[in-house]
Each structure stands twice: as structure tokens, then as C-alpha cells.
Design a protein around this motif. Sequence first.
Motif, PDB file in Angstrom:
ATOM      1  N   LYS A   1       0.830  -1.216   0.000  1.00 16.38           N
ATOM      2  CA  LYS A   1       0.000   0.000   0.000  1.00 16.38           C
ATOM      3  C   LYS A   1       0.859   1.258   0.000  1.00 16.38           C
ATOM      4  O   LYS A   1       0.566   2.243  -0.640  1.00 16.38           O
ATOM      5  CB  LYS A   1      -0.935  -0.011   1.214  1.00 16.38           C
ATOM      6  CG  LYS A   1      -1.989  -1.126   1.090  1.00 16.38           C
ATOM      7  CD  LYS A   1      -3.166  -0.886   1.997  1.00 16.38           C
ATOM      8  CE  LYS A   1      -4.252  -1.913   1.755  1.00 16.38           C
ATOM      9  NZ  LYS A   1      -3.991  -3.208   2.375  1.00 16.38           N
ATOM     10  N   ASN A   2       1.927   1.201   0.775  1.00 11.14           N
ATOM     11  CA  ASN A   2       2.788   2.386   0.898  1.00 11.14           C
ATOM     12  C   ASN A   2       4.219   2.078   0.521  1.00 11.14           C
ATOM     13  O   ASN A   2       4.649   0.935   0.546  1.00 11.14           O
ATOM     14  CB  ASN A   2       2.759   2.885   2.339  1.00 11.14           C
ATOM     15  CG  ASN A   2       1.374   3.366   2.700  1.00 11.14           C
ATOM     16  OD1 ASN A   2       0.744   4.072   1.939  1.00 11.14           O
ATOM     17  ND2 ASN A   2       0.901   2.938   3.867  1.00 11.14           N
TER      18      ASN A   2
ATOM     19  N   THR B   1       8.373   3.877   0.954  1.00  8.77           N
ATOM     20  CA  THR B   1       9.093   4.905   1.713  1.00  8.77           C
ATOM     21  C   THR B   1       8.974   6.198   0.921  1.00  8.77           C
ATOM     22  O   THR B   1       8.779   6.170  -0.306  1.00  8.77           O
ATOM     23  CB  THR B   1      10.588   4.545   1.844  1.00  8.77           C
ATOM     24  OG1 THR B   1      11.132   4.471   0.520  1.00  8.77           O
ATOM     25  CG2 THR B   1      10.792   3.237   2.589  1.00  8.77           C
ATOM     26  N   GLU B   2       9.111   7.326   1.606  1.00  9.11           N
ATOM     27  CA  GLU B   2       8.969   8.622   0.939  1.00  9.11           C
ATOM     28  C   GLU B   2      10.002   8.764  -0.175  1.00  9.11           C
ATOM     29  O   GLU B   2       9.706   9.248  -1.269  1.00  9.11           O
ATOM     30  CB  GLU B   2       9.145   9.733   1.973  1.00  9.11           C
ATOM     31  CG  GLU B   2       8.361  10.983   1.618  1.00  9.11           C
ATOM     32  CD  GLU B   2       8.367  11.990   2.753  1.00  9.11           C
ATOM     33  OE1 GLU B   2       8.037  11.598   3.890  1.00  9.11           O
ATOM     34  OE2 GLU B   2       8.717  13.151   2.494  1.00  9.11           O
TER      35      GLU B   2
ATOM     36  N   ALA C   1       9.000   6.672  -3.170  1.00  9.79           N
ATOM     37  CA  ALA C   1       7.850   7.270  -3.864  1.00  9.79           C
ATOM     38  C   ALA C   1       8.299   8.475  -4.686  1.00  9.79           C
ATOM     39  O   ALA C   1       7.868   8.664  -5.837  1.00  9.79           O
ATOM     40  CB  ALA C   1       6.793   7.676  -2.851  1.00  9.79           C
TER      41      ALA C   1
ATOM     42  N   TYR D   1      -2.023   4.236  -5.588  1.00 12.48           N
ATOM     43  CA  TYR D   1      -1.097   4.463  -4.470  1.00 12.48           C
ATOM     44  C   TYR D   1      -1.860   5.062  -3.307  1.00 12.48           C
ATOM     45  O   TYR D   1      -2.601   6.033  -3.467  1.00 12.48           O
ATOM     46  CB  TYR D   1       0.025   5.400  -4.943  1.00 12.48           C
ATOM     47  CG  TYR D   1       1.073   5.696  -3.900  1.00 12.48           C
ATOM     48  CD1 TYR D   1       1.716   4.647  -3.233  1.00 12.48           C
ATOM     49  CD2 TYR D   1       1.420   7.006  -3.570  1.00 12.48           C
ATOM     50  CE1 TYR D   1       2.675   4.914  -2.272  1.00 12.48           C
ATOM     51  CE2 TYR D   1       2.388   7.282  -2.617  1.00 12.48           C
ATOM     52  CZ  TYR D   1       3.011   6.238  -1.965  1.00 12.48           C
ATOM     53  OH  TYR D   1       3.947   6.497  -1.015  1.00 12.48           O
ATOM     54  N   GLN D   2      -1.677   4.465  -2.127  1.00 11.79           N
ATOM     55  CA  GLN D   2      -2.438   4.949  -0.966  1.00 11.79           C
ATOM     56  C   GLN D   2      -1.571   5.729   0.021  1.00 11.79           C
ATOM     57  O   GLN D   2      -2.044   6.116   1.094  1.00 11.79           O
ATOM     58  CB  GLN D   2      -3.128   3.765  -0.266  1.00 11.79           C
ATOM     59  CG  GLN D   2      -4.183   3.114  -1.168  1.00 11.79           C
ATOM     60  CD  GLN D   2      -4.850   1.901  -0.549  1.00 11.79           C
ATOM     61  OE1 GLN D   2      -4.491   1.473   0.539  1.00 11.79           O
ATOM     62  NE2 GLN D   2      -5.829   1.344  -1.237  1.00 11.79           N
ATOM     63  N   GLY D   3      -0.300   5.962  -0.316  1.00 16.27           N
ATOM     64  CA  GLY D   3       0.582   6.673   0.614  1.00 16.27           C
ATOM     65  C   GLY D   3       0.487   8.191   0.440  1.00 16.27           C
ATOM     66  O   GLY D   3      -0.372   8.702  -0.280  1.00 16.27           O
ATOM     67  N   LYS D   4       1.416   8.884   1.084  1.00 16.34           N
ATOM     68  CA  LYS D   4       1.450  10.351   1.020  1.00 16.34           C
ATOM     69  C   LYS D   4       1.877  10.787  -0.391  1.00 16.34           C
ATOM     70  O   LYS D   4       2.772  10.184  -0.988  1.00 16.34           O
ATOM     71  CB  LYS D   4       2.488  10.846   2.046  1.00 16.34           C
ATOM     72  CG  LYS D   4       2.390  12.304   2.389  1.00 16.34           C
ATOM     73  CD  LYS D   4       3.548  12.704   3.310  1.00 16.34           C
ATOM     74  CE  LYS D   4       4.102  14.045   2.855  1.00 16.34           C
ATOM     75  NZ  LYS D   4       5.460  14.298   3.345  1.00 16.34           N
ATOM     76  N   LYS D   5       1.249  11.842  -0.883  1.00 13.94           N
ATOM     77  CA  LYS D   5       1.549  12.324  -2.236  1.00 13.94           C
ATOM     78  C   LYS D   5       3.030  12.736  -2.335  1.00 13.94           C
ATOM     79  O   LYS D   5       3.494  13.581  -1.566  1.00 13.94           O
ATOM     80  CB  LYS D   5       0.649  13.528  -2.520  1.00 13.94           C
ATOM     81  CG  LYS D   5       0.739  14.040  -3.939  1.00 13.94           C
ATOM     82  CD  LYS D   5      -0.220  15.196  -4.140  1.00 13.94           C
ATOM     83  CE  LYS D   5       0.197  15.998  -5.345  1.00 13.94           C
ATOM     84  NZ  LYS D   5      -0.642  17.161  -5.567  1.00 13.94           N
TER      85      LYS D   5
ATOM     86  N   ASP E   1      -6.744   5.747  -5.255  1.00  9.77           N
ATOM     87  CA  ASP E   1      -6.799   4.727  -4.203  1.00  9.77           C
ATOM     88  C   ASP E   1      -6.935   3.336  -4.799  1.00  9.77           C
ATOM     89  O   ASP E   1      -6.464   2.345  -4.258  1.00  9.77           O
ATOM     90  CB  ASP E   1      -8.032   4.972  -3.320  1.00  9.77           C
ATOM     91  CG  ASP E   1      -7.629   5.665  -2.037  1.00  9.77           C
ATOM     92  OD1 ASP E   1      -6.453   6.079  -1.944  1.00  9.77           O
ATOM     93  OD2 ASP E   1      -8.487   5.812  -1.147  1.00  9.77           O
TER      94      ASP E   1
END
Lengths: 527, 527
Positions: free
Chosen positions: A312-313, A315-316, A319, A337-341, A353
Motif C-alpha cells: 500500500k505504501n 518509503t517517501e 515514492a 497508491y495509498q501513501g502520502k503524495k 486509491d
Amino acid sequence: MFNKILLLSLQISLLGTTLGGNILIWPMDGSHWLNIKIIIDELITKQHNVTVLVGSGALFITPTVSPSLKFERYKVPFSKETIERLINNFVLTWLEHRPSPSTLWRFYQEITKVIKDFHKVSRGICDGVLKNEKLMEKLKSGNFEVLVSDPVFPCGDIVALKLGIPFIYSLRFSPASTVEKHCGKVPYPPSYVPAILSELSDRMSFADRVRNFISYHLQDYMFETLWKSWDSYYSNALGRPTTLCEIMGKAEIWLIRTYWDFEFPRPYLPNFEFVGGLHCKPAKPLPKEMEDFVQSSGEDGIVAFSLGSMVKNLTEEKANLIASALAQIPQKVLWRYQGKKPATLGSNTRIFDWLPQNDLLGHPKTKAFITHGGTNGIYEAIYHGIPMVGLPMFADQPDNIAHMRAKGAAVEVNFNTMTSADLLSALRTVINDPSYKENAMRLSRIHHDQPIKPLDRAVFWIEFVMRHKGAKHLRPASHDLTWFQYHSLDVIGFLLACVMTVIFMVTKCCLFSCKKIGKIGKKKKRE
Amino acid sequence: MFNKILLLSLQISLLGTTLGGNILIWPMDGSHWLNIKIIIDELITKQHNVTVLVGSGALFITPTVSPSLKFERYKVPFSKETIERLINNFVLTWLEHRPSPSTLWRFYQEITKVIKDFHKVSRGICDGVLKNEKLMEKLKSGNFEVLVSDPVFPCGDIVALKLGIPFIYSLRFSPASTVEKHCGKVPYPPSYVPAILSELSDRMSFADRVRNFISYHLQDYMFETLWKSWDSYYSNALGRPTTLCEIMGKAEIWLIRTYWDFEFPRPYLPNFEFVGGLHCKPAKPLPKEMEDFVQSSGEDGIVAFSLGSMVKNLTEEKANLIASALAQIPQKVLWRYQGKKPATLGSNTRIFDWLPQNDLLGHPKTKAFITHGGTNGIYEAIYHGIPMVGLPMFADQPDNIAHMRAKGAAVEVNFNTMTSADLLSALRTVINDPSYKENAMRLSRIHHDQPIKPLDRAVFWIEFVMRHKGAKHLRPASHDLTWFQYHSLDVIGFLLACVMTVIFMVTKCCLFSCKKIGKIGKKKKRE
């Protein structure tokens, strides 16, 4: 007489149909469920009543209400979180120790530890059903005619035997890949059939063949050490000395979730059916907003991107790295992608999502698919003839991408070590080099051009087993041989012994004759 | 965009159809022709144009006039009588030396002589086409898309390569049974796959397995000695060094004329299709006079009796022996026989020059079938669920009957040594013991219950090869390996060498260390 003719014709015409029967399903969670659910839906449209056994720890198997589809729930001694932790651990171990020629042994050591934990959970699932007397009684009175089992978690076969009904397997590959070989009796010549998880193709150099040979033996060793521990469980459950392999070998039909568009041609047995891509179907129109975004791509087209339901996520850092590569292509990108933009996200990339993956892959504007390499997704890409960029992580994903790479329809990027430039270069290659599209279209043509659709074949053989209470005419006699009989070692030993005896006798005779002649010669000399 | 969708759907929908194409047939005479003729007729109904290559010595292949079916005749340096003499010699040799455990070697020696004569004829047939420049030119301008060959007489493959088109085999089994193994790369584990012509089943005792193991090696030896002689012919014809096996291995699809109702389950490859019984069809009404005779049998029913198209007459003694057995059963008997009417013929038996065999076997009054055991006849009996009494004589007939015996649908009577009582007892057994009828019906159900009919599968794969100019995705990579690579002998050798080197190094190190320690010990003692 004409009554008899009529009866015979009626008999013959009825052979091809099965009136609605009761079918029991022993499913596996995750993407496996998505696949077997398609078979279930088709069985329901064919008037069958389907009952699914579902443990309390299931993640994806969500009971629904339908008159022909029942879910029998049972308790297991662990929570959903335990399963999630286990899967996470599995993914991380794979990512850290992904098999390469130099790390093969270490990889097998580490993955063995994780599989041991899976086996503990698996036993909990088995106990959850077999020791639940009320449930077993209910199942016994359910008049089931067949059980369809995904054997990644064992036990479906025991349930079938306890109910006295035949069973069928639905599987992509068995853990350690040796179950088909040892229990199913399929020959796997290591010289041209790459061992599963080896990431090799059927065209191997000498070094590859050495590696493949070792892979087979390591997997055999893994099977011996891990699956052997199930023998006592199977013996206890069935109340007689037996082995996991003996029972698994009783499967009437093995529905394998691949086909020759994906597999390298290799020997198999008549009770194996290759039904890969049975879930694929023509694309439906996209939601309005998504269609507008796709249309805005113009001639450049779009790229679909999903790492599957398990991841789902990211690492920053990862990404951002991915987003910056995507930002540099002229295509529009739809990224599940469900992580932080990510900060580096380009204006050409939109995050979702969830994606209607099949509909996107079947869209005429789609130029490429960035995938983790799950079998379901790969088959959707094959179905629609879309070239792939593979970012495989664990389980069969690296091997799946290796297959697509060997068939010229994918480029792989190492998820662990990739740079933005690697991903960008891979994307540009599959989009701009026409050979990737051509090869993907070739696989698509092979997939579509089968005498019967894979789903129809899967349902046909399930119904066949119901109609005939098995498919014994497809079962090879090798199941009744010991391993040394199977390899003709007793025959070879006997024939060698015969040859040795003959050589011994002839030598003895010669020596005896020589001595005799020698003696006569001496005697004559003396005379 | 919608134009593109339409185009794609059109493309996909067209995949399943092939517009009328040109197909070339390399047939084999006798009952083989009857079988391939069914495929030809179906290809014609599917709008294809079929051309059959037929030599001047052909016995059964009678050119007919049809707009979609052409016969290209060519001259061969022998007459029909030569072929008839050869077949007769073949039958007599088989009858005289029929393989048994004690006569296996002698049988192979004798049959090798006959096969050598067949090979001479076979070369004549090849030359008849390949050296006929006019014919070859005509074929080259025929725009053929595929050649379908019965490879009992080699050369069809060479013609296909010379025309630059793919080819497909249609065969029951290859002579000496080793072509599928050596050229087709199908594994045949001798522990449970009975060698062809061995008359063994898949359930073998230790002695049977020894015999089977030896059978395989004798057949391999036969292949090496007989078929190897074709290598130079193939090399000359194709103008480059090659072998018969290399060329035969290029077959896109092998259409095998059996199925799992007849065969014992065994490994095979994805380019092998089992289309046994493709000629079978529902029974048509019998001619009036015959139907009256059949109806006069009342509840007892009838027995159909044919020894095939190859055997026309029997000795007077044999005919009388058979007739007197038939006279003692309550059933009416319809006997296809062209010899002199036997003196012992009962009133229940009627002799016919020719029988509508399929219509008789499909008649509800039919209780049993007395057969020589040809594959075509056996499949008609399977199709209609009729138990059999086998009087096999030569080629695959004894083996075919052994298959039916093992499956409980036939009793065999030794044609050479039988008495009237033997035949009578066998007939009474298959008619009165219900297990024979039940087993025959079980085989019939298996035969009828396939996802697609055998004939449709055969035609599908021929059209597939035409659509895709081959079926390379089904071709195993084993074709590109040498025999020692195929069996991983180089890998095993290398790994053994590695192990030996390590053992050698470790031993050397140990010895060196021991010596060192010994020296230090002595030094210390001295000090």
C-alpha cells in the motif's frame, strides 16, 4: 427398440451437462481469492450451489449474501493482524534476500524460517475446521459432490476425504514448487524447465543449467524438511499412516493458473489443465472523470501503474524517486497508491486509491503497464496485449517478470536498487521500442486463440468430476510406485546384477578353460 | 478512439476463424487414409482447399473429383502388387513371431527385415515427389499454408520444408514408437508407461517392468539401426547436414489418434493433441434387409464381426473353427468375410462382403464386437460402448486389444492357437458378464465427455498453425539440446568434478596439517 435409441441419445446428450450440484471451496486469501472467485461466480451462473469455508483470520474473503453462495465461517486461533504481520515479514525477507546465484543458499535459509511461521498458521486453519465437530457435521450433511481447493494452505484435501468426495486443486504453483513434481508426479527435466522462483528461462547457458539443477535440489530439500512435518498431521487427521504427498496426489484435476502464453513448454500429465487468465475479460468503459484524464493524453497515451493489493505504501524516498521518473515521460500516468503524495509528482501523473486495472489495460490509449508482477495483473496485460515494466518484490513476482522478459514483453527494474533514471529508461524502452508491443500482442493472440476459454475449461473439469465422481482415467499409475520403482532403479539394479553374473560366469569359465588347457599342455610337455 | 476499439474487437473476433486456405496432405495408405480423410472432409466444409499427394502404388487412396479436393498423382518405381506383397509379408511375419517375453529378440530381428523393405518402398515414394521437378514446381506455386503428414512413410516434412511451410503430424504411433521420444522429446518413463507393441498395461509387476525396460531399449536399438539410415537421405534432400530426427522434431503439432479412454495416462508435451476417435459419429439406420436380420435376433441381440480391410480370407480350417463357435451362441452374427462359405456356418450367422461397421456398433441390439483390434474399429466400439472379443494379428492390433483388456472392455483370443471353444468362451464372457458392458459404457462416457470433440480439436490446431504460421509457443526448448545436455549429464559431471576437487583439496589440507603437526610433535620430542 426406438425407445432404447431415444434413451441412448438422451443419455449421450445429458453427458455434457450437470444439473445444479453442491460444491465446497477451500480458498486461499489475497489475490488467490480474486481468481477463484471468478470460478465460483461461473459455477453459480451454471446453477450450482457453492459453499466457501472461511476462517476468522481472512483478509480479503468477505462473505456476501447470495442464495447460491454460502460462507461457512470458522474460528482460528490468530487474528487478522497476525496474518498481516506474517505477509509483511514474508515480503521484507524476500526483498532483503532475493535469490541470486551467490545468495541462493542464504535465501532458502531465510525463507524457510518464514514458511515455518506460515505452516503454524496453516495448522491453526486446519484445526479450525477439522476439530470443529459441529461444522464437520454440517458439512457432512451438505451433500457436496466436489471440493475445489487452493493448496497453498494444506487441509482442503483432508476435508474432502473426510466427506468422502473427490477434490480438485486450483493453483499457480505449489510452495517450493516440488508438490507438482513429488505428489503430482509431473516430470521436470532440469535441463530446459526452469525451477520456479529461479528467474531463469527455458534457454539456459551451461552456468544457468548448473544453477537450475542446484535450485531444484534446494527446493527438494526445502520440501523434505518443511512439508514432511505435515505427514504426522495428515496421518492423525485421517486415522491411518499416510503422507501429505500421498493425499495431495489424490487430486482428480490440477487447474494450473497459467498457460503457454506465459509458461515455457514443458511436459505435463493429462490431469493437469492450464487455465491461466480465466479472470480476464473485455474492458468496460472507465468512470467519466478517469476517461477525461485518459483522453487528455492525446497521441502519447497513458501508462497504468499498480503494485498490487499487498503493497500500500512506499518509503517517501522511493515514492519520490518513482514520481520523478514518471514526471519525465510524455504519457499521462494513472498510479494506484495509498501513501502520502510524493513531492516530485508531475502534472502528468494522477494518484488513485484504486484502479479499474482491467478496464485501463484494455483501453486503446494504454501504452504500458508498470506492475509488481502478480499473475493476475500479468494475465490482464497479456489479454490486452500491453507491454510491461516489472517492479517485482516477492513470491512468484520476480519469476513472473522473468517469464515476460524472456518472451520480450517486459523490462525489469530492480525495486531495491533502482534509480529514477532506471525506471525512466525502462518505461521509454517498452513504449518506444516496437518489439515490446509486438511481443505483447503476440502473447495476446496466443491467449485469445484457444479451442475453449480457460474459465470454461476450468468449469468443465469441475463439472466432469461431479458427473463421474472423479477423473480416474487421467490419473497416472506412477502414484502407486515407490520412488525407486518410479525411477526403475530396481530394474536397472536387477539387469546390472544379471550382466555382472554373466560376466563373472564367463570369466570363471575362461579361467577354468585356460587352466585346463595349461595343465594339458604341461602334461603333454612332461610326456 | 472508438474506431480503434472496433478494430481491436474485430481483430480479436477474427482470431478464432481462418478464411479458406490451401492445405497439402501427405497421407498414408490403408486404415490411416480412412482416418485422415475425415479431417480432410471437415477442412473442406470449413472452406479450405485441400490437395492430396498420392503415389501410383496407392491401394486405398482413390482420387475423387471435388472442387475443393485435388489429388496430385506422382509415379513410384513399384506396383500396387509390391505393396500388397509387402503388407502380406508384414502380417505373416507378425503372426509367426508375435512378441512374447521369450521371443522378443527374435521378433525384433524378423520385423527389422520387413521394415527394411518398407523403407526401400518409402524411399521410392520420397523420390517420386522430390525428384519430380514439375510436381515440385506446381506445389511451390500452390500457395500452401500448411502440410499435414502421416509420418509412417517419411518425407512429408521434407516437402513442407522445401515449400517453406509449417507441417503437422497425424499419427497413431511412430514405427518403433521411439520417434515421439527421440524426435518429439516426450518423456516415456519405463516404470509405468508401457512401450508400444509390448502388450503391457500401466500396472506392471517387477517382471513386466523388466520386460518393458528391455522393450524400450530394443526399440531404441531398432530406431538407431533403421531410421538412422534416413539421415543421409534427409541431408541430401535438404542440401545441408541434418538428421531425420531434427527435421521430424520441427512438427508444429502432433495429432495423436488416441485419447485417455484408450491410452494409459502418461506425460506429454503441449504440442501433442490426443484426437482419438475423430472419425466416430452416431449410427445411421441399417439397410432394410440387414435391419430385418438384426431385428430377428429378439432379446438376444447381435454380434458384429470384422477382421478389417487388410485380411480378406482365412484358411478353410480357421474359417470353420470360427463359424462353429459362432453357431453356438444365441445371438445373430453379422460377419464381414470374403472367403468361401465355411461348412460349419450356423443359421444364426450371416456373411457379408462389407459391413456398415459404425452403424452396426451403434445399433441398440449389438451385444459384442469381434475385431482384429485396429484403432479405427476399437474407437467405434468405444464410442458406442460395445464390449469386444479381440483376434489381433499384427502391428498395433495386439497392443490395442491389450489396452482394452486392461480397461476391462475386451477379452483376447490368440488367433494362431485358438480353438472353437476359446472363441465361444470369450464371446459368452463379454456378452454375459455385465462388467464388460459396464466398462465399455464407462469408456464411451469418457469419450463423449470432452470439452471439445476430437475432430474439432484436430481442425482447430491445423487452422491455428495456418493463422499463426506455426505454433512455436508450444515447442519445448529441449529440441535445441544435445542428448547429454538434455539428460543434464554435463551438469552432473561438472558438479561431481567440483565435489571431487573439494574432497581432494580438503584431504590434501588435512594430510598436510597432520604432517605439519606430526613434524612439530617430533621436533618438540627431540627438544
